[in-house]
Design a protein around this motif. Structure first.
Motif, PDB file in Angstrom:
ATOM      1  N   ARG A 243      -4.720   2.444 -14.180  1.00  0.00           N
ATOM      2  CA  ARG A 243      -5.349   3.266 -13.146  1.00  0.00           C
ATOM      3  C   ARG A 243      -5.165   4.722 -13.540  1.00  0.00           C
ATOM      4  O   ARG A 243      -4.036   5.195 -13.721  1.00  0.00           O
TER       5      ARG A 243
ATOM      6  N   LYS B 184       0.837  -1.208   0.000  1.00  0.00           N
ATOM      7  CA  LYS B 184       0.000   0.000   0.000  1.00  0.00           C
ATOM      8  C   LYS B 184       0.867   1.251   0.000  1.00  0.00           C
ATOM      9  O   LYS B 184       0.580   2.219  -0.702  1.00  0.00           O
TER      10      LYS B 184
ATOM     11  N   PHE C  81      -4.626  -7.607  -5.415  1.00  0.00           N
ATOM     12  CA  PHE C  81      -3.955  -6.422  -4.857  1.00  0.00           C
ATOM     13  C   PHE C  81      -4.149  -5.216  -5.770  1.00  0.00           C
ATOM     14  O   PHE C  81      -4.525  -4.137  -5.325  1.00  0.00           O
ATOM     15  N   TYR C  82      -3.903  -5.396  -7.060  1.00  0.00           N
ATOM     16  CA  TYR C  82      -4.034  -4.279  -7.997  1.00  0.00           C
ATOM     17  C   TYR C  82      -5.489  -3.822  -8.122  1.00  0.00           C
ATOM     18  O   TYR C  82      -5.769  -2.629  -8.177  1.00  0.00           O
TER      19      TYR C  82
ATOM     20  N   GLU D  94       1.952   6.514  -7.067  1.00  0.00           N
ATOM     21  CA  GLU D  94       0.941   7.496  -7.468  1.00  0.00           C
ATOM     22  C   GLU D  94       1.490   8.913  -7.321  1.00  0.00           C
ATOM     23  O   GLU D  94       1.330   9.750  -8.226  1.00  0.00           O
TER      24      GLU D  94
ATOM     25  N   MET E 234       2.362   1.695  -3.458  1.00  0.00           N
ATOM     26  CA  MET E 234       1.397   2.204  -4.433  1.00  0.00           C
ATOM     27  C   MET E 234       1.174   3.703  -4.243  1.00  0.00           C
ATOM     28  O   MET E 234       1.077   4.448  -5.222  1.00  0.00           O
ATOM     29  N   LEU E 235       1.114   4.164  -3.014  1.00  0.00           N
ATOM     30  CA  LEU E 235       0.975   5.599  -2.750  1.00  0.00           C
ATOM     31  C   LEU E 235       2.199   6.354  -3.261  1.00  0.00           C
ATOM     32  O   LEU E 235       2.079   7.415  -3.881  1.00  0.00           O
TER      33      LEU E 235
ATOM     34  N   HIS F 188      -6.448  -1.637  -5.387  1.00  0.00           N
ATOM     35  CA  HIS F 188      -5.830  -0.312  -5.460  1.00  0.00           C
ATOM     36  C   HIS F 188      -6.305   0.483  -6.672  1.00  0.00           C
ATOM     37  O   HIS F 188      -5.620   1.403  -7.126  1.00  0.00           O
ATOM     38  N   GLY F 189      -7.475   0.133  -7.173  1.00  0.00           N
ATOM     39  CA  GLY F 189      -8.119   0.938  -8.202  1.00  0.00           C
ATOM     40  C   GLY F 189      -7.717   0.656  -9.627  1.00  0.00           C
ATOM     41  O   GLY F 189      -8.085   1.407 -10.533  1.00  0.00           O
TER      42      GLY F 189
END
Length: 183
Positions: free
Chosen positions: A168, A106, A137-138, A113, A109-110, A141-142
């Protein structure tokens, strides 16, 4: 709390160790040769040096309490119909098994982004094996699946050859601006 750092050429021995170990733990089951042919083709000092010297390619280490937990690679790479300038590909994202399910992903991923936003990208995309544990998982995360195709690598088992493409959007206006069928 995870720590993320850029990799340099001096880090290649550690990067190779983490890359090969995490790949084997994640995807050895795909191959009738345990992935040896793929690993030999993808992971070497020379390949990593060349990639690190390429503009728009970045490797990062992920640490958990100062212990190497994994790595990822981002590439400024187009995904049609989007231009390269609008896209950031997560080309590799691997963790050693003992560091999974700890919330580190997580945080990564942040970070990715935020990196994409800093670089004025509107779309993050990646490819992941259909049979892999990372698909949920993906999605969580949208990311949305937009494509799939069958790989044709020597030694890959037939039942595991499907790879998926996920995207995404992080800037809805710009993503829709470049969607197929839009002027």
């Amino acid at each position: 709390m995870a720590t993320i750092t850029n990799c340099s050429n001096n880090d290649i021995p550690l990067l190779l160790d983490i890359a090969i170990s995490s790949y084997r733990e994640t995807y050895e089951y795909l191959w009738d040769d345990k992935g040896n042919s793929y690993i030999t083709r993808i992971y070497s000092n020379k390949i990593l040096e060349e990639e690190m010297a390429t503009e728009g390619v970045d490797y990062f280490f992920v640490y958990d309490d100062n212990t190497p937990a994994g790595y990822f690679k981002t590439t400024e790479n187009a995904l049609a119909p989007h231009d390269k300038k609008d896209c950031l590909e997560i080309e590799k994202l691997y963790f050693l098994k003992r560091f999974t399910r700890k919330g580190i992903g997580k945080q990564v991923m942040l970070f990715i982004e935020n990196l994409a936003r800093q670089r004025h990208k509107s779309l993050i995309w990646l490819k992941v094996m259909e049979s892999g544990d990372a698909v949920p998982f993906y999605k969580a995360h949208g990311f949305t699946q937009v494509d799939s195709f069958v790989l044709d690598y020597p030694h890959m088992k037939d039942e595991y050859k499907v790879i998926l493409t996920f995207t995404r959007c992080i800037n809805l206006y710009r993503c829709h601006e470049f969607s197929p069928g839009k002027p």
